[in-house]
Design a protein around this motif. Structure first.
Motif, PDB file in Angstrom:
ATOM      1  N   GLU A 136       0.832  -1.196  -0.026  1.00 51.02           N
ATOM      2  CA  GLU A 136       0.018   0.020  -0.022  1.00 51.02           C
ATOM      3  C   GLU A 136       0.997   1.228   0.149  1.00 51.02           C
ATOM      4  OE1 GLU A 136      -2.569  -0.622   3.399  1.00 51.02           O
ATOM      5  OE2 GLU A 136      -3.268  -2.407   2.475  1.00 51.02           O
ATOM      6  N   LYS A 137       0.393   2.068  -0.749  1.00 49.44           N
ATOM      7  CA  LYS A 137       1.370   3.508  -1.009  1.00 49.44           C
ATOM      8  C   LYS A 137       1.516   4.092   0.366  1.00 49.44           C
ATOM      9  CE  LYS A 137       1.084   4.363  -5.721  1.00 49.44           C
ATOM     10  NZ  LYS A 137       0.758   5.418  -6.641  1.00 49.44           N
ATOM     11  N   PRO A 138       0.684   4.238   1.201  1.00 54.33           N
ATOM     12  CA  PRO A 138       1.032   5.123   2.580  1.00 54.33           C
ATOM     13  C   PRO A 138       2.073   4.209   3.313  1.00 54.33           C
ATOM     14  CG  PRO A 138      -1.285   4.839   2.368  1.00 54.33           C
ATOM     15  CD  PRO A 138      -0.740   4.006   1.158  1.00 54.33           C
ATOM     16  N   LEU A 139       2.212   2.935   3.332  1.00 53.62           N
ATOM     17  CA  LEU A 139       3.192   2.361   3.827  1.00 53.62           C
ATOM     18  C   LEU A 139       4.499   2.235   3.216  1.00 53.62           C
ATOM     19  CD1 LEU A 139       4.166   0.262   6.172  1.00 53.62           C
ATOM     20  CD2 LEU A 139       3.396  -1.699   4.861  1.00 53.62           C
ATOM     21  N   ARG A 140       4.354   2.285   2.098  1.00 50.25           N
ATOM     22  CA  ARG A 140       5.670   2.486   1.184  1.00 50.25           C
ATOM     23  C   ARG A 140       6.230   3.810   1.370  1.00 50.25           C
ATOM     24  NH1 ARG A 140       4.383   0.776  -4.814  1.00 50.25           N
ATOM     25  NH2 ARG A 140       6.813  -0.069  -5.147  1.00 50.25           N
ATOM     26  N   ARG A 141       5.458   4.817   1.311  1.00 51.05           N
ATOM     27  CA  ARG A 141       5.911   6.215   1.672  1.00 51.05           C
ATOM     28  C   ARG A 141       6.387   6.216   2.996  1.00 51.05           C
ATOM     29  NH1 ARG A 141       0.806   8.868   1.028  1.00 51.05           N
ATOM     30  NH2 ARG A 141       0.869   7.883  -0.957  1.00 51.05           N
ATOM     31  N   GLY A 152      16.719   9.864   0.575  1.00 47.63           N
ATOM     32  CA  GLY A 152      15.998  10.132  -0.609  1.00 47.63           C
ATOM     33  C   GLY A 152      15.522   9.066  -1.370  1.00 47.63           C
ATOM     34  N   LEU A 153      14.859   7.888  -0.872  1.00 53.05           N
ATOM     35  CA  LEU A 153      14.215   6.772  -1.675  1.00 53.05           C
ATOM     36  C   LEU A 153      12.812   7.356  -2.001  1.00 53.05           C
ATOM     37  CD1 LEU A 153      15.473   3.719   0.188  1.00 53.05           C
ATOM     38  CD2 LEU A 153      16.038   4.489  -1.981  1.00 53.05           C
ATOM     39  N   GLU A 154      12.465   7.127  -2.983  1.00 55.66           N
ATOM     40  CA  GLU A 154      10.987   7.380  -3.491  1.00 55.66           C
ATOM     41  C   GLU A 154      10.236   5.953  -3.151  1.00 55.66           C
ATOM     42  OE1 GLU A 154      10.885   8.721  -7.688  1.00 55.66           O
ATOM     43  OE2 GLU A 154      12.577   9.851  -7.092  1.00 55.66           O
ATOM     44  N   GLU A 155       8.892   6.208  -2.938  1.00 56.19           N
ATOM     45  CA  GLU A 155       8.165   5.217  -2.498  1.00 56.19           C
ATOM     46  C   GLU A 155       8.020   3.984  -3.513  1.00 56.19           C
ATOM     47  OE1 GLU A 155       4.364   7.340  -2.340  1.00 56.19           O
ATOM     48  OE2 GLU A 155       3.681   6.232  -3.991  1.00 56.19           O
ATOM     49  N   ASP A 156       8.061   4.129  -4.632  1.00 57.39           N
ATOM     50  CA  ASP A 156       8.048   3.173  -5.920  1.00 57.39           C
ATOM     51  C   ASP A 156       9.282   2.161  -5.703  1.00 57.39           C
ATOM     52  OD1 ASP A 156       9.273   4.950  -7.198  1.00 57.39           O
ATOM     53  OD2 ASP A 156       8.157   4.915  -8.758  1.00 57.39           O
ATOM     54  N   GLU A 157      10.402   2.652  -4.952  1.00 55.75           N
ATOM     55  CA  GLU A 157      11.715   1.955  -4.826  1.00 55.75           C
ATOM     56  C   GLU A 157      11.556   1.030  -3.783  1.00 55.75           C
ATOM     57  OE1 GLU A 157      15.122   4.590  -6.575  1.00 55.75           O
ATOM     58  OE2 GLU A 157      14.128   5.642  -4.977  1.00 55.75           O
ATOM     59  N   ILE A 158      10.382   0.935  -2.995  1.00 53.02           N
ATOM     60  CA  ILE A 158      10.140   0.069  -1.691  1.00 53.02           C
ATOM     61  C   ILE A 158       9.166  -0.819  -2.138  1.00 53.02           C
ATOM     62  CG2 ILE A 158       9.534  -0.092   0.781  1.00 53.02           C
ATOM     63  CD1 ILE A 158      11.415   2.212   0.392  1.00 53.02           C
ATOM     64  N   PHE A 159       9.440  -2.237  -1.831  1.00 53.10           N
ATOM     65  CA  PHE A 159       8.692  -3.404  -2.342  1.00 53.10           C
ATOM     66  C   PHE A 159       8.015  -3.916  -1.152  1.00 53.10           C
ATOM     67  CE2 PHE A 159      10.727  -2.673  -6.332  1.00 53.10           C
ATOM     68  CZ  PHE A 159       9.851  -2.793  -7.278  1.00 53.10           C
ATOM     69  N   GLN A 352      -0.037  -5.080   7.028  1.00 58.10           N
ATOM     70  CA  GLN A 352       0.318  -3.589   6.511  1.00 58.10           C
ATOM     71  C   GLN A 352       0.014  -2.519   7.418  1.00 58.10           C
ATOM     72  OE1 GLN A 352       0.997  -2.864   2.332  1.00 58.10           O
ATOM     73  NE2 GLN A 352      -0.351  -4.524   1.912  1.00 58.10           N
ATOM     74  N   ALA A 353      -1.329  -2.751   8.083  1.00 55.63           N
ATOM     75  CA  ALA A 353      -1.732  -1.758   9.114  1.00 55.63           C
ATOM     76  C   ALA A 353      -0.980  -1.872  10.228  1.00 55.63           C
ATOM     77  CB  ALA A 353      -3.470  -2.135   9.294  1.00 55.63           C
ATOM     78  N   GLY A 354      -0.596  -3.170  10.621  1.00 57.67           N
ATOM     79  CA  GLY A 354       0.269  -3.055  11.762  1.00 57.67           C
ATOM     80  C   GLY A 354       1.799  -2.563  11.411  1.00 57.67           C
ATOM     81  N   ALA A 355       2.221  -2.522  10.289  1.00 59.68           N
ATOM     82  CA  ALA A 355       3.599  -1.943   9.915  1.00 59.68           C
ATOM     83  C   ALA A 355       3.513  -0.464   9.936  1.00 59.68           C
ATOM     84  CB  ALA A 355       3.985  -2.636   8.456  1.00 59.68           C
ATOM     85  N   LEU A 356       2.379   0.033   9.328  1.00 61.73           N
ATOM     86  CA  LEU A 356       2.022   1.551   9.478  1.00 61.73           C
ATOM     87  C   LEU A 356       2.125   2.016  10.839  1.00 61.73           C
ATOM     88  CD1 LEU A 356       1.868   3.782   7.160  1.00 61.73           C
ATOM     89  CD2 LEU A 356      -0.656   3.266   7.279  1.00 61.73           C
ATOM     90  N   ALA A 357       1.505   1.171  11.917  1.00 64.17           N
ATOM     91  CA  ALA A 357       1.447   1.451  13.039  1.00 64.17           C
ATOM     92  C   ALA A 357       3.031   1.632  13.696  1.00 64.17           C
ATOM     93  CB  ALA A 357       0.725   0.772  13.814  1.00 64.17           C
ATOM     94  N   CYS A 358       3.824   0.600  13.038  1.00 65.51           N
ATOM     95  CA  CYS A 358       5.050   0.629  13.785  1.00 65.51           C
ATOM     96  C   CYS A 358       6.031   1.779  13.582  1.00 65.51           C
ATOM     97  CB  CYS A 358       6.024  -0.707  13.020  1.00 65.51           C
ATOM     98  SG  CYS A 358       5.433  -2.240  13.609  1.00 65.51           S
ATOM     99  N   LEU A 359       5.562   2.405  12.568  1.00 66.73           N
ATOM    100  CA  LEU A 359       6.348   3.536  11.906  1.00 66.73           C
ATOM    101  C   LEU A 359       5.821   5.054  12.392  1.00 66.73           C
ATOM    102  CD1 LEU A 359       6.877   2.385   8.305  1.00 66.73           C
ATOM    103  CD2 LEU A 359       8.439   2.401  10.378  1.00 66.73           C
ATOM    104  N   SER A 360       4.633   4.798  13.381  1.00 67.03           N
ATOM    105  CA  SER A 360       4.021   6.016  13.886  1.00 67.03           C
ATOM    106  C   SER A 360       5.067   6.434  15.025  1.00 67.03           C
ATOM    107  CB  SER A 360       2.737   5.867  14.682  1.00 67.03           C
ATOM    108  OG  SER A 360       2.850   4.755  15.580  1.00 67.03           O
ATOM    109  N   PRO A 361       5.098   7.672  15.745  1.00 70.50           N
ATOM    110  CA  PRO A 361       5.894   7.794  16.753  1.00 70.50           C
ATOM    111  C   PRO A 361       5.791   7.200  17.957  1.00 70.50           C
ATOM    112  CG  PRO A 361       4.843   9.883  15.767  1.00 70.50           C
ATOM    113  CD  PRO A 361       4.252   8.759  14.955  1.00 70.50           C
TER     114      PRO A 361
END
Ligand SMILES: Cc1ncc(COP(=O)(O)O)c(C=O)c1O
Length: 462
Positions: A136-141, A152-159, A352-361
């Motif tokens: 999902e884009k928000p997670l890649r970002r 300086g990585l772009e989101e589409d460089e993250i798989f 992926q929802a969990g991963a996004l939460a991992c990256l929150s402050p």
């Protein structure tokens, strides 16, 4: 009792056999009759005798590359020995510091995000099916901005993926069977085994305890666990893991600068495994892309497994920069995208929802706490072995302590520790011939188990 399903063979079935998926009761005394299952047009659940199963062979030849693999994959073999030990000592309180699986609960800030996403799947608005294969884009970002901030990585460089191990195999599928590869010796076994399976190697050479056609880059206390690149042959692919599993060694900026130069001079691609990067607490690089020029020569793979206890949840990622090109100028990222789209249907939306939460402050603070806990365990194990007079490596920037038993066989030490202390470790030689004479002690464990294991080590070696 074992069962075999057959559609169209003339087969021997018991008169009490039942239709497929219906409860199947086998009466060994009932008479067998021969029946053509195709003719009756139903799928039969067949109770088969063991000899019948082993007697019949298909006409499919075994993949000769898989046949090259030696014994079992290391960790299943360790698990097998643990089970055998438990059979011998059924009342023993076995402590497992072997396999390297996380033990501490996932912080609630992360599980609550997964629970929310999971419940939303039961609503019309919140339901989602297949997502993008790449994540999902928000997670890649979020991965690009939170973990590679100044790079300086772009989101589409993250798989985004279901873990680093799975990505190692997908990368191998992309490279194909005609590449040559180098690995640190010792190293995480998935690099060598996937290379063997892909057909990149020769046969196993028993005397050398190596596969032909792999460049083993020896990493030992003598060279500070960094290979001597001046005597390393050129290969297409170089697997490199820092902080390293199993040695815990972490490469310095100067060493990684040498590695990137070596790859560039040789036109090689580095696959940099940074699964333990957040365990680094000094100024060593956490990503290969901190080294200038690395985007032209390196892929990086990583995971939340050891940061947030995601070994069961499954969520990792691989970075393939746009600047990385094959010899014909074709972007590696486009081929990797093709592989991902062919062999994978995207990571679980809940993970992926969990991963996004991992990256929150709050998630990042919670991950720091989990990592800090395991690092305290590493300190306890390190101090224990040092007090007992052993030379101990790793542990500082990694959840693994690498203990030296000069002149001894790793499997013998593993067996002695298991037999006398009921503690499971991992024999160093399972990670390559360079691991002979060492054992790896994992710092993943509840505190009381770590303390108890250390008490037993002291009893054994005092
Ligand atoms: C160096 C290394 N890479 C990759 C992995 C696998 O990670 P994942 O759980 O993301 O598949 C491990 C797991 O132990 C590891 O030690």
């Amino acid at each position: 009792m074992s069962f075999m399903v057959s559609h169209n063979l003339a087969i021997s079935i018991s008169s009490s056999s039942s239709t497929f998926l219906a409860p199947c009761s086998f009466n060994p005394r009932s008479q067998n009759v021969s029946l053509n299952a195709k003719r009756v047009g139903i799928c039969k659940c067949v109770a088969a005798q063991e000899e019948v199963l082993t007697a019949y062979k298909t006409k499919v030849s075994r993949n000769a590359n898989i046949a090259k693999l030696q014994a079992g994959y290391l960790f299943p073999e360790v698990a097998r020995r643990r089970s055998a030990h438990l059979q011998k000592f059924p009342d023993a309180k076995v402590i497992s510091l072997g396999i390297g699986d996380t033990t501490e609960p996932i912080p609630e800030v992360i599980t609550s995000a997964m629970a929310k996403r999971s419940l939303a799947l039961s609503t019309i608005e919140g339901y989602s099916g297949y997502g993008s294969e790449q994540g999902e884009k928000p997670l890649r970002r979020a991965i690009a901005s939170a973990l590679y901030k100044d790079i300086g990585l772009e989101e589409d460089e993250i798989f985004v993926s279901d873990g680093a191990k799975c990505d190692i195999s997908r990368l191998q599928m992309m490279f194909g069977s005609n590449v040559t590869m180098a690995v640190q010796d010792p190293s995480y076994p998935a690099y060598v085994d996937s290379s063997v399976i892909m057909g990149q190697t020769g046969q196993y050479l028993k005397d050398a305890e190596k596969y032909g056609n792999i460049e083993y880059m020896r990493c030992s206390p003598e060279n500070g666990f960094f290979p001597d690149l001046s005597s390393t042959s050129r290969t297409d692919i170089i697997f490199f893991c820092s902080p390293n599993n199993p040695t815990g060694a972490t490469a310095t900026r100067e060493q990684l600068t040498q590695l990137v130069k070596f790859a560039k001079d040789n036109g090689s691609i580095i696959v940099y495994d940074s699964a333990y990067a957040l365990y680094i607490s000094d100024d060593k690089p956490r990503s290969i892309y901190e080294i200038p020029g690395a985007k032209e020569v390196a892929i990086e793979t990583a995971s939340f497994s050891k940061y947030a206890g995601f070994t069961g949840v499954r969520l990792g990622w691989t970075v393939v920069p746009k600047q990385l090109l094959f010899s014909d100028g074709f972007p590696v990222a486009r081929d990797f995208n093709r592989i991902v789209c062919t062999s994978f249907n995207g990571a679980s939306n809940i993970s992926q929802a969990g991963a996004l939460a991992c990256l929150s402050p709050e998630g990042r603070k919670a991950m720091r706490d989990v990592i800090g806990f395991y690092k305290e365990n590493s300190n306890i194990i390190t101090e224990t072995f040092e007090t007992l007079g052993f030379k101990v490596y790793g542990g500082k920037n990694a959840p693994y302590v690498w203990v030296h038993f000069p002149g001894k066989s790793s499997w013998d030490v593993f067996a002695e520790i298991l037999e006398k202390t009921h503690v499971v470790t991992t024999p160093g030689s399972g990670f390559g011939p360079g691991g002979e004479g060492f054992i790896r002690v994992s710092a993943f464990g509840h505190r009381e188990n770590i303390l108890e294991a250390c008490r037993r080590f002291k009893q054994l070696y005092n």
